[in-house]
Design a protein around this motif. Structure first.
Motif, PDB file in Angstrom:
ATOM      1  N   THR A 133      -2.547  -3.999 -15.197  1.00  0.00           N
ATOM      2  CA  THR A 133      -1.630  -4.291 -14.091  1.00  0.00           C
ATOM      3  C   THR A 133      -0.447  -3.331 -14.109  1.00  0.00           C
ATOM      4  OG1 THR A 133      -2.205  -6.613 -14.385  1.00  0.00           O
ATOM      5  CG2 THR A 133      -0.318  -6.147 -12.981  1.00  0.00           C
ATOM      6  N   VAL A 187      -0.206  -0.347 -15.498  1.00  0.00           N
ATOM      7  CA  VAL A 187      -0.615   1.016 -15.143  1.00  0.00           C
ATOM      8  C   VAL A 187      -0.883   1.091 -13.638  1.00  0.00           C
ATOM      9  CG1 VAL A 187      -2.382   2.797 -15.520  1.00  0.00           C
ATOM     10  CG2 VAL A 187      -1.576   1.427 -17.436  1.00  0.00           C
ATOM     11  N   ARG A 195      -2.449   2.637  -7.936  1.00  0.00           N
ATOM     12  CA  ARG A 195      -3.894   2.747  -7.701  1.00  0.00           C
ATOM     13  C   ARG A 195      -4.458   1.366  -7.355  1.00  0.00           C
ATOM     14  NH1 ARG A 195      -6.366   7.698  -7.135  1.00  0.00           N
ATOM     15  NH2 ARG A 195      -5.339   9.203  -8.488  1.00  0.00           N
ATOM     16  N   PRO A 196      -4.936   1.167  -6.139  1.00  0.00           N
ATOM     17  CA  PRO A 196      -5.471  -0.154  -5.782  1.00  0.00           C
ATOM     18  C   PRO A 196      -6.656  -0.568  -6.665  1.00  0.00           C
ATOM     19  CG  PRO A 196      -5.770   1.438  -3.983  1.00  0.00           C
ATOM     20  CD  PRO A 196      -4.985   2.132  -5.014  1.00  0.00           C
ATOM     21  N   GLY A 197      -7.460   0.402  -7.040  1.00  0.00           N
ATOM     22  CA  GLY A 197      -8.625   0.096  -7.874  1.00  0.00           C
ATOM     23  C   GLY A 197      -8.230  -0.579  -9.184  1.00  0.00           C
ATOM     24  N   LEU A 198      -7.138  -0.103  -9.768  1.00  0.00           N
ATOM     25  CA  LEU A 198      -6.665  -0.669 -11.045  1.00  0.00           C
ATOM     26  C   LEU A 198      -6.196  -2.105 -10.877  1.00  0.00           C
ATOM     27  CD1 LEU A 198      -4.710   2.079 -12.971  1.00  0.00           C
ATOM     28  CD2 LEU A 198      -6.691   0.784 -13.696  1.00  0.00           C
ATOM     29  N   LEU A 199      -5.552  -2.366  -9.735  1.00  0.00           N
ATOM     30  CA  LEU A 199      -5.100  -3.737  -9.513  1.00  0.00           C
ATOM     31  C   LEU A 199      -6.285  -4.687  -9.408  1.00  0.00           C
ATOM     32  CD1 LEU A 199      -2.191  -3.078  -7.017  1.00  0.00           C
ATOM     33  CD2 LEU A 199      -2.047  -3.763  -9.408  1.00  0.00           C
ATOM     34  N   LEU A 200      -7.336  -4.199  -8.767  1.00  0.00           N
ATOM     35  CA  LEU A 200      -8.530  -5.046  -8.671  1.00  0.00           C
ATOM     36  C   LEU A 200      -9.148  -5.277 -10.042  1.00  0.00           C
ATOM     37  CD1 LEU A 200     -10.234  -3.736  -5.417  1.00  0.00           C
ATOM     38  CD2 LEU A 200      -8.919  -5.808  -5.769  1.00  0.00           C
ATOM     39  N   VAL A 201      -9.141  -4.226 -10.860  1.00  0.00           N
ATOM     40  CA  VAL A 201      -9.666  -4.365 -12.233  1.00  0.00           C
ATOM     41  C   VAL A 201      -8.872  -5.440 -12.975  1.00  0.00           C
ATOM     42  CG1 VAL A 201      -9.792  -3.210 -14.479  1.00  0.00           C
ATOM     43  CG2 VAL A 201     -10.604  -2.042 -12.424  1.00  0.00           C
ATOM     44  N   SER A 202      -7.549  -5.357 -12.809  1.00  0.00           N
ATOM     45  CA  SER A 202      -6.739  -6.338 -13.547  1.00  0.00           C
ATOM     46  C   SER A 202      -6.923  -7.742 -12.995  1.00  0.00           C
ATOM     47  CB  SER A 202      -5.262  -5.928 -13.544  1.00  0.00           C
ATOM     48  OG  SER A 202      -4.825  -5.846 -12.215  1.00  0.00           O
ATOM     49  N   VAL A 203      -7.256  -7.856 -11.698  1.00  0.00           N
ATOM     50  CA  VAL A 203      -7.530  -9.183 -11.138  1.00  0.00           C
ATOM     51  C   VAL A 203      -8.691  -9.833 -11.887  1.00  0.00           C
ATOM     52  CG1 VAL A 203      -8.458 -10.395  -9.130  1.00  0.00           C
ATOM     53  CG2 VAL A 203      -6.602  -8.779  -8.848  1.00  0.00           C
ATOM     54  N   VAL A 260       0.474  -0.692 -11.221  1.00  0.00           N
ATOM     55  CA  VAL A 260       1.730  -0.702 -10.472  1.00  0.00           C
ATOM     56  C   VAL A 260       2.401   0.661 -10.541  1.00  0.00           C
ATOM     57  CG1 VAL A 260       4.070  -1.669 -10.450  1.00  0.00           C
ATOM     58  CG2 VAL A 260       2.100  -3.188 -10.675  1.00  0.00           C
TER      59      VAL A 260
END
Lengths: 165, 437
Positions: free
Chosen positions: B27, B29, B35-43, B31
């Protein structure tokens, strides 16, 4: 004193599944050679952890797998690939850890049934969350996926509350 | 036998904590790099971790039933144990791990006492395994069940009590006792003694004395020479024998133990010196009784045991039962040690003067040597049958072996006969052609 060398029956399904899921995750992030390299190390650690029933190697493998997914996302690998790779990474860690726990608790038992039930539950949870998150992010017209971000924050709050409880 | 009230313990497995930490890092990283992809990963990570944190402990509404195909098996018989577990609750049990409480004196020879399954409400699962029956009164321990929720975040451990018992009282294959020492009782019996008396075996002819029965007078000699002479026969006498088993913790040594004198706490050993001694004691006891002697049993153990020398079918049956079931002869070593000096003094006080003692001991320490000397010094004829549990694999084992040989020599030097019973040799073979005396 001579020791009887015993072949463990428990956890075979999980260990094979974990190796497969880990390899799948690395294949998905392979558009980024750097991420694939980190992922290769993760798979090696995963296989080593499974063969030696070592939780330390398994923790290292899980960390490297997440590192590989993180690297792939930062280096611009398409989001759907990164998301599926994330689900596979979670699955690889979960299956391997569960298999090692089974080996510790019931080394001689046949464990295929409980391992398949467990794998189904984890795949449904992680896969379902990834699918919903991706669908929500697709709804956003452009830029930062605000809806997904809100979902993430809500999840984080639930996590903190859960940890406090 | 059906399970009673389970004894429960719940704990968090903490297996998802690392995922939660990595989700937080992702999350951060995401923010920073936007990178939207990273936020989805953290979800995904956060959701999994949140699930793990909020998961409720799984249900443990289980009923366990255990049956055995015979509760009174013979020694060495294979007994099939069938365990049935039922989910009696409303919720499914997605991950059940069960380890049955096999008594330590029984070895699983086929299948396994471990089982895993998933059970819907009302569902029943069954598994079987075989154990080899061994001497003793074996009570099954409660089975241990570990139940996890679907994600494995929490687990509950329960002990499912289902009282089951196996009692194995081996038959006593009588063993013709080897040449026993020549201390006999006043009672008539099978043992030929050098003392002339009223037996049937000719010993000597002596001059007639007033009062000798006419049937004993050598009438041929009287006819030939005119002298009166009386024929003497050997008078058969019974032996009174106490078979004493060394069952101190130190005697629970088995061939292959790292250090002789260090009992294997896990037991399961079917070839400990105590096990071999008890088997031999049973055969000697039966053999002595069958031969018409008087025999008793005792154990040199903190769980002391004493069966006064006696005879008859009832005495034989009691000896057989006690050897199989009395705690002094248990397959698992006692927790406490025994004061050999006091134990021998108590024994000597109970023994009749003409009782001889056969000691069954692996002779793995000096204390037992003192006990044997003490018995000998009290005037009882002592013989020793010693199951050998020493090895030669390690320097420690070789040293123990040498020390044991020294003890045997020391006893023989004192006039106490010792029969060395090598491991892997049957008792009959060990005794065949050997002189005890």
């Amino acid at each position: 004193m001579s020791r009887v060398v015993r072949v463990c029956r428990a956890g075979r399904v999980g260990l094979v599944g974990a190796a497969g899921a880990g390899t799948g995750a690395v294949v998905l992030v392979s558009p980024s050679p750097t991420a694939a390299a980190v992922g290769g190390g993760a798979v090696l650690a995963l296989v080593g952890g499974c063969l030696r029933s070592s939780r330390r190697l398994l923790t290292l493998a899980a960390t490297l797998l997440f590192g590989c997914v993180l690297t792939a996302a930062v280096l611009g690998v398409p989001t759907p690939l990164v998301l599926v790779a994330t689900v596979l990474a979670v699955l690889a860690y979960d299956l391997a850890e569960n298999a090692l726990a089974l080996r510790r608790q019931v080394p001689d038992a046949a464990t295929t049934r409980v391992e398949l039930v467990h794998a189904t539950a984890t795949t449904t949870l992680a896969g379902g969350v990834a699918g919903v998150a991706y669908a929500l992010s697709s709804l956003a017209p452009s830029g930062l996926p605000g809806v997904a971000f809100l979902g993430l924050l809500a999840g984080a709050v639930v996590l903190v509350l859960g940890l406090r409880a | 036998m059906t399970a009673g009230a389970p004894d429960e313990r719940t704990l968090a497995t903490r297996r998802w904590h690392g995922v939660a930490a990595l989700a937080v890092v992702t999350t951060a990283v995401g923010v920073v790099t936007a990178r939207p992809g990273l936020l989805l990963v953290s979800v995904v990570g956060v959701a999994v971790a949140a699930y793990a944190s909020t998961a409720s402990a799984p249900a443990t509404t289980l009923a366990l039933t255990r049956t055995v195909d015979t509760e009174r098996p013979s020694d060495g018989e294979t007994v099939t144990v069938t365990v049935t577990v039922e989910n009696t609750g409303e919720a499914a049990v997605s991950d059940l791990r069960l380890v049955d409480g096999v008594p330590s004196g029984l070895a699983v020879v086929e299948g396994t006492a471990q089982f895993t399954t998933a059970l819907r409400p009302g569902a029943i699962a069954r598994f079987e395994y075989d154990v080899r029956a061994a001497r003793g009164d074996h009570r099954f321990d409660p089975a241990t069940a570990v139940v996890r929720d679907a994600g494995g975040a929490r687990e509950r451990r329960v002990r499912l009590v289902a009282p089951t018992r196996l009692r194995c009282v081996p038959r006593l294959g009588p063993l013709a006792p080897p040449a026993l020492r020549a201390l006999t009782t006043r009672h008539s019996g099978p043992r030929r003694t050098p003392t002339p008396g009223a037996g049937t075996e000719f010993v000597t002819v002596r001059e007639y004395r007033r009062g000798d029965p006419p049937s004993r007078i050598d009438w041929r000699r009287r006819a030939r020479t005119g002298d009166l002479a009386t024929v003497e026969f050997a008078e058969p006498r019974a032996l009174r024998v106490l078979v004493l088993v060394d069952a101190r913790p130190v005697a629970y040594a088995a061939p292959g133990d790292d250090e002789v004198g260090t009992p294997d706490a896990s037991t399961g050993h079917s070839d400990t010196a105590v096990d071999r001694s008890v088997a031999a004691a049973g055969r000697l006891f039966a053999g002595l009784l069958d031969a018409g002697h008087t025999a008793g049993l005792a154990a040199l153990s903190p769980r002391s045991f004493w069966l006064a020398p006696g005879g008859g079918a009832g005495h034989r049956a009691r000896g057989r039962r006690e050897l199989a079931l009395h705690p002094a002869f248990d397959a698992t070593p006692p927790d406490a040690d025994v004061d050999e000096r006091r134990a021998v003094d108590r024994l000597v006080a109970r023994l009749a003067n003409d009782t001889q003692v056969v000691v069954l001991s692996p002779l793995v320490d000096e204390s037992v040597l003192g006990a044997i000397r003490r018995l000998d010094a009290a005037g009882h004829r002592v013989s020793v049958l010693s199951p050998d549990v020493t090895g030669t694999a390690t320097p420690g084992e070789q040293a123990a072996r040498l020390e044991r040989v020294g003890r045997i020599r020391s006893l023989r030097g004192r006039g106490v006969p010792v029969l060395d019973w090598r491991s892997g040799t049957s008792l009959d073979r060990a005794l065949a052609g050997r002189r005890w005396l």
